[in-house]
Design a protein around this motif. Structure first.
Motif, PDB file in Angstrom:
ATOM      1  N   ILE A  99       2.804   6.355  -2.701  1.00 22.98           N
ATOM      2  CA  ILE A  99       4.174   6.631  -3.465  1.00 22.98           C
ATOM      3  C   ILE A  99       3.719   7.226  -5.328  1.00 22.98           C
ATOM      4  O   ILE A  99       3.816   7.950  -5.111  1.00 22.98           O
ATOM      5  CB  ILE A  99       5.800   6.081  -2.965  1.00 22.98           C
ATOM      6  CG1 ILE A  99       5.358   6.145  -1.572  1.00 22.98           C
ATOM      7  CG2 ILE A  99       6.691   7.065  -3.701  1.00 22.98           C
ATOM      8  CD1 ILE A  99       6.519   5.745  -0.717  1.00 22.98           C
ATOM      9  N   GLU A 100       3.140   5.260  -5.655  1.00 24.12           N
ATOM     10  CA  GLU A 100       3.627   5.966  -6.671  1.00 24.12           C
ATOM     11  C   GLU A 100       2.618   6.933  -7.407  1.00 24.12           C
ATOM     12  O   GLU A 100       2.305   7.525  -8.638  1.00 24.12           O
ATOM     13  CB  GLU A 100       2.879   4.538  -7.504  1.00 24.12           C
ATOM     14  CG  GLU A 100       4.667   3.451  -7.092  1.00 24.12           C
ATOM     15  CD  GLU A 100       4.464   1.883  -8.356  1.00 24.12           C
ATOM     16  OE1 GLU A 100       3.341   1.788  -9.509  1.00 24.12           O
ATOM     17  OE2 GLU A 100       5.770   2.033  -8.605  1.00 24.12           O
ATOM     18  N   ALA A 101       1.084   7.143  -6.794  1.00 16.16           N
ATOM     19  CA  ALA A 101       0.169   7.460  -7.246  1.00 16.16           C
ATOM     20  C   ALA A 101       0.356   8.829  -7.008  1.00 16.16           C
ATOM     21  O   ALA A 101       0.078   9.554  -7.886  1.00 16.16           O
ATOM     22  CB  ALA A 101      -1.355   6.953  -6.490  1.00 16.16           C
ATOM     23  N   LEU A 121       0.873  -0.890   0.192  1.00 14.21           N
ATOM     24  CA  LEU A 121      -0.461  -0.230  -0.181  1.00 14.21           C
ATOM     25  C   LEU A 121       1.018   0.865  -0.258  1.00 14.21           C
ATOM     26  O   LEU A 121       0.317   1.829  -0.689  1.00 14.21           O
ATOM     27  CB  LEU A 121      -0.976  -0.076   1.182  1.00 14.21           C
ATOM     28  CG  LEU A 121      -2.253  -0.886   1.665  1.00 14.21           C
ATOM     29  CD1 LEU A 121      -2.978  -0.564   2.690  1.00 14.21           C
ATOM     30  CD2 LEU A 121      -2.813  -0.960  -0.118  1.00 14.21           C
ATOM     31  N   LEU A 122       2.392   1.042   0.475  1.00 23.61           N
ATOM     32  CA  LEU A 122       2.559   2.164   0.490  1.00 23.61           C
ATOM     33  C   LEU A 122       3.032   2.466  -0.501  1.00 23.61           C
ATOM     34  O   LEU A 122       3.640   3.610  -1.313  1.00 23.61           O
ATOM     35  CB  LEU A 122       4.045   1.631   1.903  1.00 23.61           C
ATOM     36  CG  LEU A 122       4.154   2.537   2.712  1.00 23.61           C
ATOM     37  CD1 LEU A 122       5.347   2.114   3.419  1.00 23.61           C
ATOM     38  CD2 LEU A 122       3.638   4.000   2.822  1.00 23.61           C
ATOM     39  N   LEU A 128      -9.537   3.023 -10.795  1.00 23.59           N
ATOM     40  CA  LEU A 128      -8.114   2.268 -10.680  1.00 23.59           C
ATOM     41  C   LEU A 128      -7.228   2.176  -9.739  1.00 23.59           C
ATOM     42  O   LEU A 128      -6.487   0.929  -8.986  1.00 23.59           O
ATOM     43  CB  LEU A 128      -7.425   2.615 -12.165  1.00 23.59           C
ATOM     44  CG  LEU A 128      -8.150   2.818 -13.547  1.00 23.59           C
ATOM     45  CD1 LEU A 128      -7.328   2.853 -14.313  1.00 23.59           C
ATOM     46  CD2 LEU A 128      -8.805   1.017 -13.933  1.00 23.59           C
ATOM     47  N   PHE A 129      -7.028   3.406  -9.170  1.00 21.22           N
ATOM     48  CA  PHE A 129      -6.656   2.884  -8.061  1.00 21.22           C
ATOM     49  C   PHE A 129      -7.078   2.541  -6.768  1.00 21.22           C
ATOM     50  O   PHE A 129      -6.386   2.244  -6.287  1.00 21.22           O
ATOM     51  CB  PHE A 129      -6.287   4.944  -7.169  1.00 21.22           C
ATOM     52  CG  PHE A 129      -5.191   5.122  -6.076  1.00 21.22           C
ATOM     53  CD1 PHE A 129      -4.102   4.574  -6.166  1.00 21.22           C
ATOM     54  CD2 PHE A 129      -6.243   5.839  -4.960  1.00 21.22           C
ATOM     55  CE1 PHE A 129      -3.549   4.850  -4.732  1.00 21.22           C
ATOM     56  CE2 PHE A 129      -5.654   6.059  -3.732  1.00 21.22           C
ATOM     57  CZ  PHE A 129      -3.833   5.918  -3.812  1.00 21.22           C
ATOM     58  N   LEU A 130      -7.980   2.604  -7.107  1.00 25.96           N
ATOM     59  CA  LEU A 130      -9.185   1.560  -5.871  1.00 25.96           C
ATOM     60  C   LEU A 130      -8.808   0.990  -5.970  1.00 25.96           C
ATOM     61  O   LEU A 130      -8.632  -0.187  -4.860  1.00 25.96           O
ATOM     62  CB  LEU A 130     -10.063   2.693  -5.757  1.00 25.96           C
ATOM     63  CG  LEU A 130     -10.563   3.266  -4.556  1.00 25.96           C
ATOM     64  CD1 LEU A 130     -12.266   4.220  -4.874  1.00 25.96           C
ATOM     65  CD2 LEU A 130     -10.060   3.918  -3.779  1.00 25.96           C
ATOM     66  N   LEU A 131      -9.440   0.568  -7.190  1.00 27.65           N
ATOM     67  CA  LEU A 131      -8.307  -1.647  -7.595  1.00 27.65           C
ATOM     68  C   LEU A 131      -7.597  -1.880  -7.410  1.00 27.65           C
ATOM     69  O   LEU A 131      -6.652  -2.821  -6.570  1.00 27.65           O
ATOM     70  CB  LEU A 131      -9.023  -1.136  -8.955  1.00 27.65           C
ATOM     71  CG  LEU A 131      -9.180  -3.022  -9.407  1.00 27.65           C
ATOM     72  CD1 LEU A 131      -9.940  -3.610  -8.865  1.00 27.65           C
ATOM     73  CD2 LEU A 131      -9.044  -3.225 -10.617  1.00 27.65           C
ATOM     74  N   MET A 132      -6.211  -0.877  -7.706  1.00 30.93           N
ATOM     75  CA  MET A 132      -4.666  -1.274  -7.058  1.00 30.93           C
ATOM     76  C   MET A 132      -4.888  -1.017  -5.370  1.00 30.93           C
ATOM     77  O   MET A 132      -4.289  -2.439  -5.351  1.00 30.93           O
ATOM     78  CB  MET A 132      -4.141   0.109  -7.212  1.00 30.93           C
ATOM     79  CG  MET A 132      -2.595  -0.167  -7.775  1.00 30.93           C
ATOM     80  SD  MET A 132      -1.695   0.607  -8.751  1.00 30.93           S
ATOM     81  CE  MET A 132      -1.013   2.707  -7.684  1.00 30.93           C
ATOM     82  N   GLY A 172     -16.973  -4.838 -10.504  1.00 27.54           N
ATOM     83  CA  GLY A 172     -17.430  -5.471  -9.188  1.00 27.54           C
ATOM     84  C   GLY A 172     -17.225  -6.369  -9.356  1.00 27.54           C
ATOM     85  O   GLY A 172     -17.043  -7.330  -8.442  1.00 27.54           O
ATOM     86  N   PHE A 173     -17.121  -7.593 -10.630  1.00 27.59           N
ATOM     87  CA  PHE A 173     -17.012  -9.071 -11.039  1.00 27.59           C
ATOM     88  C   PHE A 173     -15.365  -9.574 -10.350  1.00 27.59           C
ATOM     89  O   PHE A 173     -15.281 -10.803  -9.303  1.00 27.59           O
ATOM     90  CB  PHE A 173     -17.544  -9.104 -12.860  1.00 27.59           C
ATOM     91  CG  PHE A 173     -16.751 -10.724 -12.784  1.00 27.59           C
ATOM     92  CD1 PHE A 173     -17.482 -12.340 -12.214  1.00 27.59           C
ATOM     93  CD2 PHE A 173     -15.531 -11.333 -13.074  1.00 27.59           C
ATOM     94  CE1 PHE A 173     -17.305 -12.905 -12.983  1.00 27.59           C
ATOM     95  CE2 PHE A 173     -15.111 -12.007 -13.392  1.00 27.59           C
ATOM     96  CZ  PHE A 173     -16.501 -13.174 -13.315  1.00 27.59           C
TER      97      PHE A 173
END
Lengths: 268, 232
Positions: A118-120, A113-114, A158-162, A240-241
């Motif tokens: 950092i990447e985001a 997650l860190l 996309l960020f949340l999915l990551m 979602g799937f």
């Protein structure tokens, strides 16, 4: 005991992680100041597009490399600490196999997650220059029309999915390592084989389920022809799937790891 | 009082090979016990089972009446027959590690032994010679106030002078209620410190006797009896 294990797990690999992420932060700052900020998007031509594509590719590969190295730190720590010579110390500490497992899952998720944040942050910094945001605002209506949702929402999803895929990826990695240790003479080969076999099975299962639920792209877009929001609908349905699939697979893989760590550890 | 270590019909198979077969022994407290046998006799397998590093294929192994687990690991201090310390660590870091995880670890005792051997606490483990690394490992193990010390080949890879130091360390750092189980091939070096011996051959018990019994009944040293029993 879990806290103590976690402390030492996080300590391991910290230097490499920090060094790696200092490099990508530094590269992002340099990229923004030296390359992106001087660009003018008022008269885009072929040369500008080529430069931007090259720069984006370089940044993409740098971020992917950081992500891969973070994954290596997580996988290597788990393998080395529990299944090599160091395992003789780890497994004789007054801690249960499940405490070891949770310490590794939590520390792995923290690293992952860190890395994501950092990447985001780096990407956000790169695209937040006034020239880039202005250029984006010009194409925003077209992008929104194509996607059915604003670009910012698309990026956020996309960020949340990551973020969600972080813990799943950590569990999948541990699953492969633990399966590999069932073959004492070929632990690493066993882990690699476990990765390919489990990925293949998941792909097949995913394909079959997508067929069953009508989520295959061809079937979906034929059924939704003419709708303005067909991409957004498909995008959210697929996400979602994927999330449900990831969650179920992670639970199954966790159960397997739990069982092996509790009952099947044989340090030869 | 329960035996500190007890095996009941203990069996361990690797594939179709029996490393241990139907082993029944009970170790009493306050003794130094030699676990002796040729290569492949099952000594290390028994030690790993006692430490929960292997799972039995059959039977039971009990430490102070309990199967190996979190509680037994608090009272067992184990020296493996290989380097088991992360080489990226420094000596003081590994001492802090032991101090964090084991309530019965004495930092003071460990520091005293390091000083006596002139080992730099700031030295990286990767920079230590094999003999020094083995001494550090032994210091860590013997700095715990354990009920059972299990030492797998503690003098196998060191020179005779270091062997003397190691034996001295073992003898001076365990309390009289604790049990020390030592596995080794170098019987003549440790014979004088042993109270009891266990001979294993092909995973089965051949002899379980006190050193005094061996000397009075067989009229032989442990080393001589070993050579006779395991003659090739």
């Amino acid at each position: 005991m879990l806290g103590k294990l976690l402390k030492f797990d996080l300590k391991y690999g910290m230097k490499v992680f920090i060094l790696l992420h200092v490099i990508i932060v530094f590269a992002s700052v340099l990229g923004r100041l030296i390359f992106l900020d001087p660009l003018s998007f008022s008269n885009p031509d072929g040369a500008l597009v080529s430069q931007v594509v090259l720069f984006s590719s370089a940044i993409f590969f740098l971020l992917m490399a950081a992500c891969f190295c973070t994954w290596l730190i997580i996988a290597f720590r788990f393998y080395r600490n529990l299944f090599t010579g160091e395992g003789y110390l780890s497994w004789t500490l007054p801690a249960s196999g499940i405490q070891h497992l949770w310490a590794k899952i939590i520390s792995g998720c923290i690293w992952y997650l860190l890395n994501c944040f950092i990447e985001a942050g780096c990407v956000l910094f790169l695209v937040s220059g006034s020239n880039v945001t202005e250029a984006c605002s010009h194409i925003a209506p077209e992008v929104t029309a194509e996607l059915g949702i604003p670009l910012s929402t698309f990026a956020l999803v996309l960020f949340l999915l990551m973020l969600v895929s972080g813990p799943v990826s950590v569990i999948q990695t541990y699953f492969c390592v633990v399966i590999g240790q069932l073959f004492p003479a070929h632990r690493i080969l066993g882990a690699v084989a476990a990765y390919f076999v489990s990925s293949f099975v998941i792909q097949i299962l995913s394909f079959v389920l997508q067929m069953g639920t009508g989520l295959l792209p061809e079937a979906f877009f034929i059924a939704q022809t003419g709708s303005d929001t067909q991409f957004a609908t498909y995008f959210f349905a697929t996400i979602g799937f994927s999330c449900i699939m990831m969650f179920i697979i992670a639970i199954i893989q966790y159960c397997v790891i739990h069982y092996i760590m509790k009952e099947k550890i044989n340090l030869l | 009082m329960k035996p500190i270590l007890e095996c009941r019909g203990l069996t361990k198979k690797y594939g179709s090979t029996f490393a241990l077969y139907n082993l029944n022994i009970a170790l009493e407290r306050g003794q130094i016990i030699g676990l002796l046998g040729p290569n492949g006799s099952g000594k290390t397998t028994l030690i790993k089972l006692a430490n929960g590093l292997l799972r039995p294929s059959g039977g039971q192994i009990l430490i102070n009446g309990s199967e190996p687990g979190v509680e037994t690991k608090k009272i067992v201090s184990y020296l493996p027959d290989r380097n088991y310390l992360g080489k990226h660590m420094r000596v003081d870091e590994i001492m802090a590690y032991y101090n964090t995880f084991y309530d019965n670890f004495s930092l003071e005792r460990a520091s005293g032994m390091l000083d006596a051997l002139s080992i730099d606490p700031r030295a990286r483990l990767s920079s230590l010679s094999k003999g020094t690394l083995e001494k550090v490992q032994l210091i860590l193990v013997m700095s715990r106030e354990a009920d059972l010390y299990i030492l797998d080949e503690p003098i196998g890879g060191v020179d005779p002078a270091a062997r003397d130091y190691i034996l001295h360390t073992i003898l001076t750092n365990y309390n009289e209620n604790a049990t020390v189980l030592i596995s080794t091939h170098l019987i003549s070096d440790i014979e004088n410190v042993l109270d009891h011996v266990i001979f294993l051959k092909s995973g089965q018990l051949v002899l379980n006797a006190s050193v005094d019994e061996i000397r009075t009944q067989h009229r032989k040293s442990v080393d001589a009896l070993f050579r006779e029993v395991f003659k090739c």
